[in-house]
Design an enzyme around this catalytic site. Structure first.
Site, PDB file in Angstrom:
ATOM      1  N   LEU A   1     -10.278  11.685  -0.008  1.00 19.58           N
ATOM      2  CA  LEU A   1     -11.117  10.819  -0.837  1.00 19.58           C
ATOM      3  C   LEU A   1     -12.561  10.996  -0.368  1.00 19.58           C
ATOM      4  O   LEU A   1     -12.831  11.001   0.834  1.00 19.58           O
ATOM      5  CB  LEU A   1     -10.671   9.363  -0.682  1.00 19.58           C
ATOM      6  CG  LEU A   1     -11.452   8.302  -1.456  1.00 19.58           C
ATOM      7  CD1 LEU A   1     -11.239   8.472  -2.957  1.00 19.58           C
ATOM      8  CD2 LEU A   1     -11.015   6.904  -1.015  1.00 19.58           C
TER       9      LEU A   1
ATOM     10  N   ASP B   1      -5.994   2.258  -4.716  1.00 22.58           N
ATOM     11  CA  ASP B   1      -4.554   2.006  -4.763  1.00 22.58           C
ATOM     12  C   ASP B   1      -3.916   2.971  -5.752  1.00 22.58           C
ATOM     13  O   ASP B   1      -4.532   3.315  -6.768  1.00 22.58           O
ATOM     14  CB  ASP B   1      -4.287   0.556  -5.204  1.00 22.58           C
ATOM     15  CG  ASP B   1      -2.970   0.010  -4.670  1.00 22.58           C
ATOM     16  OD1 ASP B   1      -1.914   0.563  -5.061  1.00 22.58           O
ATOM     17  OD2 ASP B   1      -2.982  -0.953  -3.892  1.00 22.58           O
ATOM     18  N   ASN B   2      -2.680   3.412  -5.453  1.00 21.49           N
ATOM     19  CA  ASN B   2      -1.969   4.246  -6.427  1.00 21.49           C
ATOM     20  C   ASN B   2      -1.001   3.415  -7.274  1.00 21.49           C
ATOM     21  O   ASN B   2      -0.309   3.957  -8.135  1.00 21.49           O
ATOM     22  CB  ASN B   2      -1.217   5.387  -5.720  1.00 21.49           C
ATOM     23  CG  ASN B   2      -0.045   4.903  -4.869  1.00 21.49           C
ATOM     24  OD1 ASN B   2       0.141   3.701  -4.674  1.00 21.49           O
ATOM     25  ND2 ASN B   2       0.738   5.839  -4.360  1.00 21.49           N
TER      26      ASN B   2
ATOM     27  N   LYS C   1       4.574  10.384   4.585  1.00 20.90           N
ATOM     28  CA  LYS C   1       3.333  11.066   4.211  1.00 20.90           C
ATOM     29  C   LYS C   1       2.190  10.082   4.011  1.00 20.90           C
ATOM     30  O   LYS C   1       1.044  10.357   4.397  1.00 20.90           O
ATOM     31  CB  LYS C   1       3.550  11.888   2.933  1.00 20.90           C
ATOM     32  CG  LYS C   1       4.400  13.129   3.132  1.00 20.90           C
ATOM     33  CD  LYS C   1       4.733  13.813   1.812  1.00 20.90           C
ATOM     34  CE  LYS C   1       3.513  14.417   1.150  1.00 20.90           C
ATOM     35  NZ  LYS C   1       3.877  15.158  -0.095  1.00 20.90           N
TER      36      LYS C   1
ATOM     37  N   TYR D   1       9.228   4.406   7.894  1.00 26.71           N
ATOM     38  CA  TYR D   1       8.148   3.423   8.023  1.00 26.71           C
ATOM     39  C   TYR D   1       7.763   3.243   9.490  1.00 26.71           C
ATOM     40  O   TYR D   1       6.587   3.345   9.854  1.00 26.71           O
ATOM     41  CB  TYR D   1       8.598   2.097   7.421  1.00 26.71           C
ATOM     42  CG  TYR D   1       7.530   1.034   7.380  1.00 26.71           C
ATOM     43  CD1 TYR D   1       6.428   1.151   6.538  1.00 26.71           C
ATOM     44  CD2 TYR D   1       7.624  -0.106   8.171  1.00 26.71           C
ATOM     45  CE1 TYR D   1       5.442   0.171   6.494  1.00 26.71           C
ATOM     46  CE2 TYR D   1       6.654  -1.094   8.127  1.00 26.71           C
ATOM     47  CZ  TYR D   1       5.565  -0.950   7.295  1.00 26.71           C
ATOM     48  OH  TYR D   1       4.597  -1.926   7.244  1.00 26.71           O
TER      49      TYR D   1
ATOM     50  N   LYS E   1       4.194   4.706  11.013  1.00 29.90           N
ATOM     51  CA  LYS E   1       3.174   3.809  11.551  1.00 29.90           C
ATOM     52  C   LYS E   1       2.879   4.112  13.018  1.00 29.90           C
ATOM     53  O   LYS E   1       1.732   4.004  13.468  1.00 29.90           O
ATOM     54  CB  LYS E   1       3.628   2.355  11.389  1.00 29.90           C
ATOM     55  CG  LYS E   1       3.630   1.849   9.951  1.00 29.90           C
ATOM     56  CD  LYS E   1       2.231   1.673   9.402  1.00 29.90           C
ATOM     57  CE  LYS E   1       2.244   0.912   8.074  1.00 29.90           C
ATOM     58  NZ  LYS E   1       0.874   0.664   7.558  1.00 29.90           N
TER      59      LYS E   1
ATOM     60  N   ASP F   1      -4.249   8.190  -4.523  1.00 26.92           N
ATOM     61  CA  ASP F   1      -3.205   8.264  -3.514  1.00 26.92           C
ATOM     62  C   ASP F   1      -3.829   8.781  -2.222  1.00 26.92           C
ATOM     63  O   ASP F   1      -4.425   9.865  -2.199  1.00 26.92           O
ATOM     64  CB  ASP F   1      -2.101   9.221  -3.987  1.00 26.92           C
ATOM     65  CG  ASP F   1      -0.867   9.195  -3.102  1.00 26.92           C
ATOM     66  OD1 ASP F   1      -1.018   9.118  -1.868  1.00 26.92           O
ATOM     67  OD2 ASP F   1       0.258   9.259  -3.640  1.00 26.92           O
ATOM     68  N   VAL F   2      -3.700   8.025  -1.131  1.00 27.49           N
ATOM     69  CA  VAL F   2      -4.389   8.384   0.112  1.00 27.49           C
ATOM     70  C   VAL F   2      -3.814   9.631   0.779  1.00 27.49           C
ATOM     71  O   VAL F   2      -4.396  10.129   1.759  1.00 27.49           O
ATOM     72  CB  VAL F   2      -4.382   7.222   1.127  1.00 27.49           C
ATOM     73  CG1 VAL F   2      -5.175   6.043   0.601  1.00 27.49           C
ATOM     74  CG2 VAL F   2      -2.964   6.823   1.509  1.00 27.49           C
TER      75      VAL F   2
ATOM     76  N   THR G   1       4.534 -11.597   7.209  1.00 30.07           N
ATOM     77  CA  THR G   1       3.502 -12.369   6.521  1.00 30.07           C
ATOM     78  C   THR G   1       4.013 -12.745   5.136  1.00 30.07           C
ATOM     79  O   THR G   1       4.776 -12.002   4.524  1.00 30.07           O
ATOM     80  CB  THR G   1       2.208 -11.547   6.412  1.00 30.07           C
ATOM     81  OG1 THR G   1       1.850 -11.044   7.710  1.00 30.07           O
ATOM     82  CG2 THR G   1       1.062 -12.379   5.880  1.00 30.07           C
TER      83      THR G   1
END
Length: 322
Positions: free
Chosen positions: A65, A35-36, A93, A147, A151, A60-61, A177
């Site tokens: 990684l 997680d960032n 991004k 967003y 996605k 940061d993904v 959720t």
């Protein structure tokens, strides 16, 4: 432990990620949380801090990684409008570059990978309830597009990696959720209403409040997520995971006022741009393929969530929470 896996959870300190990490550790798996901390919080994972099966790293993904794992749950991305609209370029991004980096990792390791997609890919839908074959109605230049389109592109990338590289993938479309570990200032309707009600502040409803949503309690959602990951490889999704019980936003506000014994009044603000009028999943596919259906009623889930935020506010008043 027999069948113990090494599992990577990106966005693992966030709302959904923290619940997923806890479940996977409780099942005896070796969990690496990445997680960032843009929206995630280490406090969500406090109970796992000294567990030998759990490790957390700041990363940061959008950058590659290099780790060794058997499975990847890709949850990294701010998911509430107030956060993902703050830096829309970075949001896109995170969804696109993050997917590319995690898919590349999964390809190198021959790992199974799950994409946490969203009901937002349907936009402001013309089909109700939404089925997985509906292609959506999204404004590609609107304030939510960073967003929504991020996605949507991630789903395309996952599908193409599956076709081109025979990668084992799962695509899950998450509907609204709620539950413990939601960020108190993330702008989502349940957390907003509960915080306002507990503080006896006016509850802000957009428009008349007749727009509808369906709310799934977090434990049901996470159960659906792991069921999808553990399903047969031939079933890749996409699959809707959410609660098909539909409620208007005005009814939700009234319910929360009642549950909190609040003195709050409901006020009406202008509708945001591209705010969906109706949002409700058709979960027939999840029921058929995963034998999954939500179990927690809205009232039961809201009572648990109200208690969580009530404790959070009391800790904040004593300077014990940031």
């Amino acid at each position: 432990m027999k069948n113990q896996k090494k599992i990577l959870v990106t966005g693992g300190a966030g709302f959904l990620g923290s619940h997923l990490c806890k479940l996977l550790v409780s099942e005896g798996h070796d969990v690496l949380c990445v997680d960032n901390f843009y929206t995630g919080n280490k406090k969500n994972l406090e109970e796992l801090r000294d567990n030998p099966l759990f490790e957390i790293i700041r990363h940061d993904v959008t950058f590659p990684l290099y780790v060794e794992v058997d499975e990847i749950y890709n949850l990294a991305c701010p998911a509430s409008p107030v956060h993902y609209q703050h830096d829309p370029v970075q949001t896109t991004k995170t969804s696109v570059h993050g997917a590319i980096n995690m898919l590349g990792l999964a390809k190198r390791l021959n790992a199974k990978i799950l994409q946490a997609s969203t009901s937002e890919i349907y936009g402001d839908p013309e089909v109700h309830p939404q089925t997985e074959d509906y292609r959506g109605r999204v404004n590609i230049l609107g304030p939510r597009a960073c967003y929504d389109e991020g996605k949507r592109c991630a789903e395309t990338l996952f599908h193409d990696y599956h076709i081109q590289h025979n990668l084992r993938i799962k695509i899950m479309r998450i509907f609204n959720t709620y539950g413990p570990n939601m960020h108190p200032n993330d702008g989502r309707v349940v957390s907003n209403f509960i915080i306002q009600a507990l503080n006896n502040e006016d509850i802000s409803v957009f428009g008349k409040g007749d727009q509808t949503r369906s709310f799934c309690f977090v434990s049901d959602l996470i159960r659906g997520m792991t069921s999808l990951m553990n399903s047969e490889d031939q079933f890749i999704g996409p699959v809707n995971i959410g609660n098909p019980h539909e409620i208007s936003i005005f009814e939700l506000a009234e319910t929360i006022i009642e549950l909190t014994n609040s003195k709050s009044k409901i006020i009406h603000n202008p509708l945001p741009v591209d705010d969906p009028v109706r949002r409700c999943p058709d979960i027939s596919l999840a029921q058929e393929k995963l034998n999954w259906t939500p179990k927690i009623s809205l009232k039961e889930g809201l009572e648990i969530t109200v208690s969580y935020f009530d404790n959070l506010l009391k800790k904040a008043a004593n300077g014990a929470f940031n």
